[in-house]
Design a protein around this motif. Structure first.
Motif, PDB file in Angstrom:
ATOM      1  N   LYS A   1       0.823  -1.197   0.000  1.00 10.05           N
ATOM      2  CA  LYS A   1       0.000   0.000   0.000  1.00 10.05           C
ATOM      3  C   LYS A   1       0.866   1.259   0.000  1.00 10.05           C
ATOM      4  O   LYS A   1       1.871   1.315   0.694  1.00 10.05           O
ATOM      5  CB  LYS A   1      -0.913   0.021   1.233  1.00 10.05           C
ATOM      6  CG  LYS A   1      -1.981  -1.052   1.203  1.00 10.05           C
ATOM      7  CD  LYS A   1      -2.881  -0.932   2.422  1.00 10.05           C
ATOM      8  CE  LYS A   1      -3.988  -1.972   2.386  1.00 10.05           C
ATOM      9  NZ  LYS A   1      -4.854  -1.866   3.591  1.00 10.05           N
TER      10      LYS A   1
ATOM     11  N   LYS B   1       1.860   4.830   1.035  1.00  7.18           N
ATOM     12  CA  LYS B   1       1.659   5.650   2.219  1.00  7.18           C
ATOM     13  C   LYS B   1       0.998   6.962   1.813  1.00  7.18           C
ATOM     14  O   LYS B   1       1.355   7.571   0.824  1.00  7.18           O
ATOM     15  CB  LYS B   1       3.000   5.938   2.903  1.00  7.18           C
ATOM     16  CG  LYS B   1       3.637   4.712   3.534  1.00  7.18           C
ATOM     17  CD  LYS B   1       4.921   5.097   4.239  1.00  7.18           C
ATOM     18  CE  LYS B   1       5.554   3.879   4.891  1.00  7.18           C
ATOM     19  NZ  LYS B   1       6.826   4.239   5.591  1.00  7.18           N
ATOM     20  N   LYS B   2      -0.003   7.345   2.626  1.00  8.91           N
ATOM     21  CA  LYS B   2      -0.689   8.599   2.349  1.00  8.91           C
ATOM     22  C   LYS B   2       0.231   9.788   2.666  1.00  8.91           C
ATOM     23  O   LYS B   2       0.904   9.794   3.696  1.00  8.91           O
ATOM     24  CB  LYS B   2      -1.957   8.711   3.184  1.00  8.91           C
ATOM     25  CG  LYS B   2      -3.034   7.719   2.774  1.00  8.91           C
ATOM     26  CD  LYS B   2      -4.291   7.930   3.608  1.00  8.91           C
ATOM     27  CE  LYS B   2      -5.379   6.963   3.174  1.00  8.91           C
ATOM     28  NZ  LYS B   2      -6.620   7.149   3.984  1.00  8.91           N
TER      29      LYS B   2
ATOM     30  N   LYS C   1      -0.980  15.630   5.350  1.00 12.16           N
ATOM     31  CA  LYS C   1      -1.725  16.821   4.965  1.00 12.16           C
ATOM     32  C   LYS C   1      -0.951  18.073   5.352  1.00 12.16           C
ATOM     33  O   LYS C   1      -0.371  18.139   6.423  1.00 12.16           O
ATOM     34  CB  LYS C   1      -3.091  16.830   5.641  1.00 12.16           C
ATOM     35  CG  LYS C   1      -4.033  15.754   5.137  1.00 12.16           C
ATOM     36  CD  LYS C   1      -5.395  15.872   5.800  1.00 12.16           C
ATOM     37  CE  LYS C   1      -6.355  14.831   5.256  1.00 12.16           C
ATOM     38  NZ  LYS C   1      -7.685  14.926   5.905  1.00 12.16           N
TER      39      LYS C   1
END
Length: 205
Positions: A27, A29-30, A33
């Protein structure tokens, strides 16, 4: 025989290829923000992080009202020294007046509370039944009355009290220090006594 070996090798490669396809991809990584620099800004026109209160005003309607107080009757004349965690900055009434004019079209009146309501001489104005509660860890406590002004203008000081901790509407709890818990009892008793006196006297406030 050579052909058979080639077929077997091809079959093995195909099986390995299928296994690779079935393997789950890691996956991604986000990405974090970014902080919205507008978040701490007070509402209203010409807002800036550096508001009328140099210790910070914050967002929301509460900060908007606090800014207006500073731009009208409750002018806090404080600067920042070279011993502060913030860059040194000397207070000037000219800067505050310019900020308040741009923000509210108002000018600060630093002496109004004293000139109009004699806040520096409450006894001569027949003031009574006033309670000053001071958390001494709060830097604003230096601007309060730290000693009783009269029998009915009382100061209660809490050595472990911080900003607003002495006026928490929830009441004493396990996280409060001993002096604050005792202070809630003192405050409640004093106010109950005054309310009872008002009720008996029929005094209207």
């Amino acid at each position: 025989d050579d052909c058979q070996e080639d077929l077997e090798e091809l079959e093995i490669e195909q099986q390995q290829g299928k296994k690779k396809k079935k393997a789950k991809k890691p996956k991604k990584k986000k990405a974090p923000k970014c902080f919205d620099m507008r978040t701490p800004l007070p509402p209203g026109p010409n807002s800036a992080v550096s508001c009328s209160d140099w210790s910070g005003c914050g967002p929301g309607l509460d900060s908007f009202m606090w800014e207006f107080q500073e731009c009208s009757l409750l002018t806090v004349q404080t600067g920042l020294s070279d011993k502060s965690m913030f860059p040194p900055r000397q207070f000037t009434l000219d800067w505050l007046d310019g900020h308040c004019q741009a923000k509210f079209g108002a000018s600060p009146q630093p002496h109004a509370l004293v000139e109009e309501w004699k806040f520096d001489d409450l006894v001569s104005q027949n003031a009574s039944k006033t309670l000053f509660t001071n958390g001494l860890n709060d830097m604003w406590s230096y601007g309060s009355h730290l000693q009783n002004v009269s029998d009915t203008i009382i100061a209660l000081n809490f050595p472990n009290g911080a900003h607003h901790s002495d006026i928490n509407h929830i009441g004493p709890n396990d996280e409060d220090t001993d002096d604050l818990r005792e202070g809630y009892i003192q405050i409640t008793n004093i106010l109950n006594q005054w309310l009872e006196e008002i009720r008996i006297d029929g005094t209207s406030y």
